[in-house]
Motif scaffolding. Sequence first.
Motif, PDB file in Angstrom:
ATOM      1  N   THR A   1       0.857  -1.182   0.000  1.00 33.14           N
ATOM      2  CA  THR A   1       0.000   0.000   0.000  1.00 33.14           C
ATOM      3  C   THR A   1       0.893   1.232   0.000  1.00 33.14           C
ATOM      4  O   THR A   1       1.547   1.545   0.985  1.00 33.14           O
ATOM      5  CB  THR A   1      -0.905   0.015   1.237  1.00 33.14           C
ATOM      6  N   ALA A   2       0.944   1.904  -1.156  1.00 37.38           N
ATOM      7  CA  ALA A   2       1.868   3.030  -1.301  1.00 37.38           C
ATOM      8  C   ALA A   2       1.264   4.313  -0.742  1.00 37.38           C
ATOM      9  O   ALA A   2       1.971   5.185  -0.243  1.00 37.38           O
ATOM     10  CB  ALA A   2       2.248   3.222  -2.769  1.00 37.38           C
ATOM     11  N   VAL A   3      -0.058   4.441  -0.838  1.00 33.93           N
ATOM     12  CA  VAL A   3      -0.760   5.614  -0.304  1.00 33.93           C
ATOM     13  C   VAL A   3      -1.992   5.110   0.420  1.00 33.93           C
ATOM     14  O   VAL A   3      -2.717   4.269  -0.108  1.00 33.93           O
ATOM     15  CB  VAL A   3      -1.191   6.582  -1.433  1.00 33.93           C
TER      16      VAL A   3
ATOM     17  N   GLY B   1       7.924  14.468   2.318  1.00 27.26           N
ATOM     18  CA  GLY B   1       8.035  13.159   2.950  1.00 27.26           C
ATOM     19  C   GLY B   1       9.274  12.471   2.450  1.00 27.26           C
ATOM     20  O   GLY B   1       9.801  12.827   1.401  1.00 27.26           O
ATOM     21  N   PRO B   2       9.745  11.471   3.199  1.00 31.35           N
ATOM     22  CA  PRO B   2      10.966  10.763   2.808  1.00 31.35           C
ATOM     23  C   PRO B   2      10.808  10.046   1.479  1.00 31.35           C
ATOM     24  O   PRO B   2       9.691   9.884   0.979  1.00 31.35           O
ATOM     25  CB  PRO B   2      11.171   9.741   3.932  1.00 31.35           C
ATOM     26  N   ASN B   3      11.916   9.572   0.910  1.00 31.08           N
ATOM     27  CA  ASN B   3      11.865   8.799  -0.329  1.00 31.08           C
ATOM     28  C   ASN B   3      10.947   7.593  -0.158  1.00 31.08           C
ATOM     29  O   ASN B   3      10.990   6.910   0.858  1.00 31.08           O
ATOM     30  CB  ASN B   3      13.256   8.300  -0.712  1.00 31.08           C
ATOM     31  N   GLY B   4      10.124   7.360  -1.163  1.00 27.28           N
ATOM     32  CA  GLY B   4       9.242   6.209  -1.122  1.00 27.28           C
ATOM     33  C   GLY B   4       8.028   6.400  -0.236  1.00 27.28           C
ATOM     34  O   GLY B   4       7.292   5.449   0.045  1.00 27.28           O
ATOM     35  N   ALA B   5       7.770   7.642   0.209  1.00 27.18           N
ATOM     36  CA  ALA B   5       6.637   7.875   1.097  1.00 27.18           C
ATOM     37  C   ALA B   5       5.305   7.775   0.363  1.00 27.18           C
ATOM     38  O   ALA B   5       4.263   7.594   0.985  1.00 27.18           O
ATOM     39  CB  ALA B   5       6.766   9.260   1.734  1.00 27.18           C
ATOM     40  N   GLY B   6       5.347   7.892  -0.963  1.00 30.75           N
ATOM     41  CA  GLY B   6       4.103   7.785  -1.726  1.00 30.75           C
ATOM     42  C   GLY B   6       3.640   9.093  -2.333  1.00 30.75           C
ATOM     43  O   GLY B   6       2.498   9.197  -2.774  1.00 30.75           O
ATOM     44  N   LYS B   7       4.525  10.082  -2.405  1.00 29.16           N
ATOM     45  CA  LYS B   7       4.140  11.385  -2.939  1.00 29.16           C
ATOM     46  C   LYS B   7       3.791  11.304  -4.425  1.00 29.16           C
ATOM     47  O   LYS B   7       2.730  11.752  -4.855  1.00 29.16           O
ATOM     48  CB  LYS B   7       5.289  12.387  -2.726  1.00 29.16           C
ATOM     49  N   THR B   8       4.711  10.700  -5.174  1.00 27.79           N
ATOM     50  CA  THR B   8       4.451  10.570  -6.609  1.00 27.79           C
ATOM     51  C   THR B   8       3.231   9.687  -6.852  1.00 27.79           C
ATOM     52  O   THR B   8       2.397   9.979  -7.713  1.00 27.79           O
ATOM     53  CB  THR B   8       5.683   9.988  -7.322  1.00 27.79           C
ATOM     54  N   SER B   9       3.123   8.630  -6.064  1.00 32.58           N
ATOM     55  CA  SER B   9       1.968   7.743  -6.228  1.00 32.58           C
ATOM     56  C   SER B   9       0.661   8.498  -6.004  1.00 32.58           C
ATOM     57  O   SER B   9      -0.334   8.258  -6.690  1.00 32.58           O
ATOM     58  CB  SER B   9       2.055   6.575  -5.246  1.00 32.58           C
ATOM     59  N   PHE B  10       0.672   9.419  -5.055  1.00 26.30           N
ATOM     60  CA  PHE B  10      -0.531  10.208  -4.800  1.00 26.30           C
ATOM     61  C   PHE B  10      -0.888  11.057  -6.020  1.00 26.30           C
ATOM     62  O   PHE B  10      -2.043  11.082  -6.463  1.00 26.30           O
ATOM     63  CB  PHE B  10      -0.313  11.099  -3.564  1.00 26.30           C
TER      64      PHE B  10
ATOM     65  N   ASP C   1       5.850  17.745  -9.541  1.00 21.62           N
ATOM     66  CA  ASP C   1       6.598  16.702  -8.848  1.00 21.62           C
ATOM     67  C   ASP C   1       8.090  17.036  -8.893  1.00 21.62           C
ATOM     68  O   ASP C   1       8.752  16.828  -9.907  1.00 21.62           O
ATOM     69  CB  ASP C   1       6.321  15.344  -9.496  1.00 21.62           C
ATOM     70  N   GLU C   2       8.592  17.551  -7.791  1.00 15.79           N
ATOM     71  CA  GLU C   2       9.999  17.944  -7.654  1.00 15.79           C
ATOM     72  C   GLU C   2      10.482  18.806  -8.819  1.00 15.79           C
ATOM     73  O   GLU C   2      11.462  18.467  -9.489  1.00 15.79           O
ATOM     74  CB  GLU C   2      10.879  16.692  -7.486  1.00 15.79           C
ATOM     75  N   PRO C   3       9.812  19.927  -9.051  1.00 12.71           N
ATOM     76  CA  PRO C   3      10.184  20.776 -10.189  1.00 12.71           C
ATOM     77  C   PRO C   3      11.515  21.481  -9.968  1.00 12.71           C
ATOM     78  O   PRO C   3      12.163  21.904 -10.918  1.00 12.71           O
ATOM     79  CB  PRO C   3       9.046  21.790 -10.263  1.00 12.71           C
TER      80      PRO C   3
ATOM     81  N   ASP D   1       8.618  18.536  -3.034  1.00 11.30           N
ATOM     82  CA  ASP D   1      10.054  18.803  -3.096  1.00 11.30           C
ATOM     83  C   ASP D   1      10.732  18.351  -1.821  1.00 11.30           C
ATOM     84  O   ASP D   1      10.111  18.265  -0.762  1.00 11.30           O
ATOM     85  CB  ASP D   1      10.340  20.281  -3.345  1.00 11.30           C
ATOM     86  N   HIS D   2      12.013  18.042  -1.961  1.00  6.16           N
ATOM     87  CA  HIS D   2      12.770  17.622  -0.782  1.00  6.16           C
ATOM     88  C   HIS D   2      13.490  18.792  -0.122  1.00  6.16           C
ATOM     89  O   HIS D   2      14.032  18.651   0.965  1.00  6.16           O
ATOM     90  CB  HIS D   2      13.797  16.542  -1.168  1.00  6.16           C
ATOM     91  N   ASP D   3      13.490  19.942  -0.795  1.00  7.40           N
ATOM     92  CA  ASP D   3      14.183  21.116  -0.262  1.00  7.40           C
ATOM     93  C   ASP D   3      13.279  21.802   0.763  1.00  7.40           C
ATOM     94  O   ASP D   3      12.405  22.594   0.422  1.00  7.40           O
ATOM     95  CB  ASP D   3      14.518  22.050  -1.425  1.00  7.40           C
TER      96      ASP D   3
HETATM   97  N1  LIG Z   1       4.601   1.252 -10.414  1.00  5.99           N
HETATM   98  C1  LIG Z   1       4.905   0.793  -9.172  1.00  5.99           C
HETATM   99  N2  LIG Z   1       4.790  -0.522  -8.896  1.00  5.99           N
HETATM  100  C2  LIG Z   1       5.091  -1.003  -7.677  1.00  5.99           C
HETATM  101  N3  LIG Z   1       5.490  -0.252  -6.652  1.00  5.99           N
HETATM  102  C3  LIG Z   1       5.631   1.061  -6.854  1.00  5.99           C
HETATM  103  C4  LIG Z   1       5.349   1.661  -8.132  1.00  5.99           C
HETATM  104  N4  LIG Z   1       5.577   2.986  -8.034  1.00  5.99           N
HETATM  105  C5  LIG Z   1       5.978   3.209  -6.776  1.00  5.99           C
HETATM  106  N5  LIG Z   1       6.006   2.062  -6.051  1.00  5.99           N
HETATM  107  C6  LIG Z   1       6.356   1.941  -4.640  1.00  5.99           C
HETATM  108  O1  LIG Z   1       5.451   2.737  -3.927  1.00  5.99           O
HETATM  109  C7  LIG Z   1       6.118   3.409  -2.895  1.00  5.99           C
HETATM  110  C8  LIG Z   1       5.917   4.886  -3.050  1.00  5.99           C
HETATM  111  O2  LIG Z   1       6.629   5.349  -4.177  1.00  5.99           O
HETATM  112  P1  LIG Z   1       6.571   6.842  -4.676  1.00  5.99           P
HETATM  113  O3  LIG Z   1       7.338   6.915  -5.950  1.00  5.99           O
HETATM  114  O4  LIG Z   1       5.180   7.286  -4.707  1.00  5.99           O
HETATM  115  O5  LIG Z   1       7.376   7.623  -3.535  1.00  5.99           O
HETATM  116  P2  LIG Z   1       7.839   9.124  -3.489  1.00  5.99           P
HETATM  117  O6  LIG Z   1       7.352   9.659  -2.211  1.00  5.99           O
HETATM  118  O7  LIG Z   1       7.480   9.835  -4.724  1.00  5.99           O
HETATM  119  O8  LIG Z   1       9.417   8.941  -3.413  1.00  5.99           O
HETATM  120  P3  LIG Z   1      10.581   9.886  -3.985  1.00  5.99           P
HETATM  121  O9  LIG Z   1      10.782  10.975  -2.995  1.00  5.99           O
HETATM  122  O10 LIG Z   1      11.762   8.986  -4.049  1.00  5.99           O
HETATM  123  O11 LIG Z   1      10.136  10.366  -5.304  1.00  5.99           O
HETATM  124  C9  LIG Z   1       7.581   2.998  -2.961  1.00  5.99           C
HETATM  125  O12 LIG Z   1       7.779   1.959  -2.044  1.00  5.99           O
HETATM  126  C10 LIG Z   1       7.736   2.489  -4.362  1.00  5.99           C
HETATM  127  O13 LIG Z   1       8.700   1.474  -4.414  1.00  5.99           O
END
Ligand SMILES: Nc1ncnc2c1ncn2[C@@H]1O[C@H](COP(=O)(O)OP(=O)(O)OP(=O)(O)O)[C@@H](O)[C@H]1O
Lengths: 671, 255
Positions: free
Chosen positions: B21-23, B40-49, B173-175, B205-207
Motif C-alpha cells: 500500500t503506497a498511499v 516526505g521521505p523517499n518512497g513515502a508515496g508522494k508521486t503515487s498520490f 513533482d519535484e520541479p 520537493d525535498h528542499d
Molecule cells: N509502479 C509501481 N509498482 C510497484 N510499486 C511502486 C510503483 N511505483 C511506486 N512504487 C512503490 O510505492 C512506494 C511509493 O513510491 P513513490 O514513488 O510514490 O514515492 P515518493 O514519495 O514519490 O518517493 P521519492 O521521494 O523517491 O520520489 C515505494 O515503495 C515504491 O517502491
Amino acid sequence: MSTYLQFAVFGLSLGVLYAALANGLIMVYRATGIINFAMGAMAMWGGYVYAFLRKESVLYLPVGQVYFPDDPGFWLSLILALASSVLVSALVYFLAFRPVRQAPVLAQVVVSIAVMLTLQALALIRFGGDTVRVDRFLAADADAWKIGGVTIEPQTVWFTVIVVVLSALLWAYLRFTRQGMATRAAASNERAAILMGYSPSRLAAIAMILAGLIATVAVLLTAPTTGLNPVSYTLYVVPALAVMLVAKMSSIGVATGFGIALGAFQSILAYLVTQSWWPEWAASGVDQVVPLMIVMIALLAFGNKLPARGSLQTMRLPDVDIPRIRPVSATVVFVVAAALLALSQDEWRFGLTTSLIMTVLALSYVIVTGYLGQISLVQVAFAGTSGFVLSKFGQDVGIPFPIVVVVCALTAVVVGLVVALPALRIRGAQLAIVTLTAALAIERFVFNNYSLTPAEGNNIGAPQLFGLDFGIRQGPDVSRLAFSWMVLVVVAVMVLVFVRVASGDLGRAFLAVRANERAAASAGIDVRMTKMTGFALSAFFAGVAGCLIGYSHGQLSASSFTVFVGLQILAVAYLGGITSWGGAVVAGMLAPLGLVHTVIDHFWTTGNTYALVAGLLLILTAILNPSGIAGATKHQIAFVRAHRGRRQPGAVAETAAEIDANANRERTTSV
Amino acid sequence: MSESQAGLHAHGITVRYGGVTAVEHVSISVLPGQIVGLIGPNGAGKTSFVDAITGFAQAEGSVVLDGRDLTGLKPHQRRSAGLARTWQAGELFSTMTIEENVLTSAAPPGAATLFRDIFLRRPDRRATVDGHLDVVGLSGRAEVSAGSLTLGQQKLVGVARALAGGASILLLDEPAAGLDSNESLEFADRMRRITDHGAGILIIDHDVDLMIKACDLIYVLEFGKLIFQGTPSEMRSDQRVIAAYLGSPIEGGAA
Ligand SMILES: Nc1ncnc2c1ncn2[C@@H]1O[C@H](COP(=O)(O)OP(=O)(O)OP(=O)(O)O)[C@@H](O)[C@H]1O
Ligand SMILES: [Mg+2]
C-alpha cells in the motif's frame, strides 16, 4: 468422430512444425529479445539443402555449391543439412541480429524481416519457386496402425516424439544448465551473464543455432508431406508467432502442446470447409484466420502480462523534422516530375508511375510508424481492401472517378480502425506480430478467395472525369501519359495533405504519443483516439494507393497486395527514411515494380535479384543508419552547413551540439 | 460553484501496488491561489498520490476539481478539466523543441483537428508559448531542442507545458530538483506569480527550506500516511515531522 480424429492426425505433421518454429522463436527471443520473423525462412534452408543433396547430389551453400558424384545418402545429407542450418544461424546472428541488439525495437523488427526477405529471395534464386518434393525422412516400411477407425502411420508418431523430445531438451537447456540460465539472464542484462563468466554474444549465438536446429529438423520431418515451397515455408512463421504469443513468449511446454494442437485443428478445419453446410465464400483461407483469432484472444486474455521488453523506453525512432511547403520549389518538383513522365515511355513510364503510387503507400507507413511509432505490417492489406472494393464498385455501382477513390479508401479506413484496436493495448514487436497475422488472414481470406475475388471478372474500369479518359491503356499504348499525370496530381495532393497534417496539431500529437504515451496523456492528448486517428489516416493513404494500383493494372490482382509486397514496402519505407515524405519518395523509387526495380529487371534477367538486393540493403541500413537514406543525407547536409558556417579549428567538441541546433533551426524539408 | 468547492479536493486516496500500500487514505485540498507543499521521505508515496489523482495509477477515493467529480476519468480528461501535472523525471518529448513541447498541451487534438490541420490557416501561437516560457524563465529559447536541456531546465519546460492549455491546479513533482539554491528561490517567486493569477499549486520537493519559504500549507507523508498538515511554522515544531523527516528542528527558517 473418427473422421475428425483422422484429420487431426493428418494435421500433426504441420503441428510439429509450428511447435518447433514457435520454440525456435521463444529461444531466440529469450536470448536476444528479438522476434525472429525469419525463423521459417532460416529453417527452410536446411530442408532445401537436404532435398537437393538427395535429388541432385549438390550441396548448396548460401553462395556457391559443391557437387557430389552421386547421392550422398541419408546420413551424410542429414548432417550436411544440419551443418548448413548452423552456418545460416551463425551468419544471421553475427551479421544481422548482434549489431542491433541494443537498437530500437523498430530496427530489430526491420532487421529480422529483412533477413526473412533476403533468405526467401535467396531460396527463390537458388532453388526456384516451384514446390520441391522431398523424400520421406523416415522410411515408411512399417504398416500403418489402425486404432478405432483412425489410421496412424508410425512415422507420424515418430515425428511427434522427435519434436517433443527436442523441445524438452531445449527446455532443459534453458532451465537446468548454467549456460541456459546465463542465456536468460543475458537477454535482460548482459552484465549478469558476464558476471557468470559467459560471453553474452556467444550465448545468444548458441541459442540461435539451437533454435535453427530444432526448426530445421521439423522442416525435414514435415516437408515430405507438404513439399518445400519458399513462400509457404517462410510464412509458417505466422502461425508459429501466434503459438508463441499464447505461450507468453516464454513457455516451451505450452508452445509445444499448443503448436501441435493448432496443426491438428487447422487440419480438421480444412476438412470442415469441404462440407456442404460450410458457406462457400468462407472456405478459403480459414486456416489463416484461425491464427489471427488466437492472437487476438491471447492478447485480450493477457495482453498486459506479456513480457513488455522494449515497449516503452526503447521505442526510439529517428528524429523528425517538421515538414514545410515552399510553393516555388514544390512547383518546380511537380513540373519536373510531369516532364519526366512525358519524356519517358513504356516500362520506364510505368516504373516511374508505380514509384509515384508507392510513394503514397510508403506515406501510410510514415504516418503510422514514423510519426505514430506503431509498427504495422498490415498497410498493404488496407490498400488491397480498397482496391478490392474498387473492383466491385468500378463496374456495378458507377460512382464517378475521384469520389469512388475516396469511398474505397474510406472502406480501408474502416478495416484500419478494426485492426487498430489491438494497438490500443500493445506496442512494439507484439503489434508487428498481430498486424502481420492480420495481413496474412486478409490476404488468404479475401484476396485469394476465389468466391469473393474470382480470377476472372475483377476488372477495374478506366477512371474518367469530364469525359476525359485517364485509363492506363488505350489500344497499343499500355502506359498512357494521361494516367501518369492523373497519378501525379493525386500523389501531389496526398503529399500536400501529409505535410499539412504532419506539421499541424495532429502530427505533433502523433509524435508525442510516439515519444512517450503517458507524458502525452498528461499533456491532455487522448492517446487512444490519437492512435485510432493515425491508423485511420494511414489506412486512407494506403487505400488511395490501392485504388491507383488497381487502376494501373486494370484489375484487382491479389499478387499486388501480398504480405511480402507489404513487407518489402515497409522495408523500402524504412530504407528511404520512415519519418519524412522525402523518405517516402525514395521508398517509392525503390519499391517493387518502381523505377529501381525496372532498372534492375532491365539488366538482370532473374526476377528475384531485386528482392535479394532490397533485403540486403535493408539489413545494412537498419544496422548502420537507423534514420534511413533520406535521414542520412539530411544529417550530412546539416553537418556540412555546421562546418561551413563557423570554420573554427579546435571547436570540435561543439560540433555535435551544433548539428543538432542547426537541424532544429533549419527544420525545412521543403517541397 | 460554491466557494467551498473551488480548487482541488482529493478525498480518501488509496494506492496499492500488488500487496504494497503506497498511499493510504490520504485527503488533500488545494484552493485557488494557494501553494501547497507535499513532503516526505523517499518512497513515502508522494508521486503515487499525484499519479492517483491524475488518473495514472489505479486508486480508491474521490477527486473533485472546481466542483466537478473527476473520479474514474482518463488522464487526458482530467488534464482538460484543468488538473495538470509535471513528472519527477521530466518526461519531455526529447526529439521536439521546447516550443513544440509546450504546444502539445496548448493544442491537443480533438474531433475537428484533422480537418483544421489540412484546410485552415494555422493560428499563430508563438505569443502564447512565449508567455508560458516567460513564466518559467525560459523566454526566447522556444527553438531549442528539449533533448539538449539540463534536467532542471527540462522540468521548467514541464511546468510551462502544464501551464499551457489552461490549468486551475498544477501538480509539480519535484520541479526544483536540479536547480541551485538561487534558482530555487527564483522558482518560488515564479510559483507565486502563477498563483496570483488564480491557479493553485501542489508542489512536491525535498528542499525543506524552499517549501517553508514558498508554501501556504504543507502536508507530510510517511509510509503512505498523512502524518501532518498545517502551516510551515507549525510544521517546524511538530515532533512527529521532526522525527520522521526533518531529523532536527529547522533553525530560524528561510522565510
Ligand atoms: N509502479 C509501481 N509498482 C510497484 N510499486 C511502486 C510503483 N511505483 C511506486 N512504487 C512503490 O510505492 C512506494 C511509493 O513510491 P513513490 O514513488 O510514490 O514515492 P515518493 O514519495 O514519490 O518517493 P521519492 O521521494 O523517491 O520520489 C515505494 O515503495 C515504491 O517502491
Ligand atoms: Mg516521487
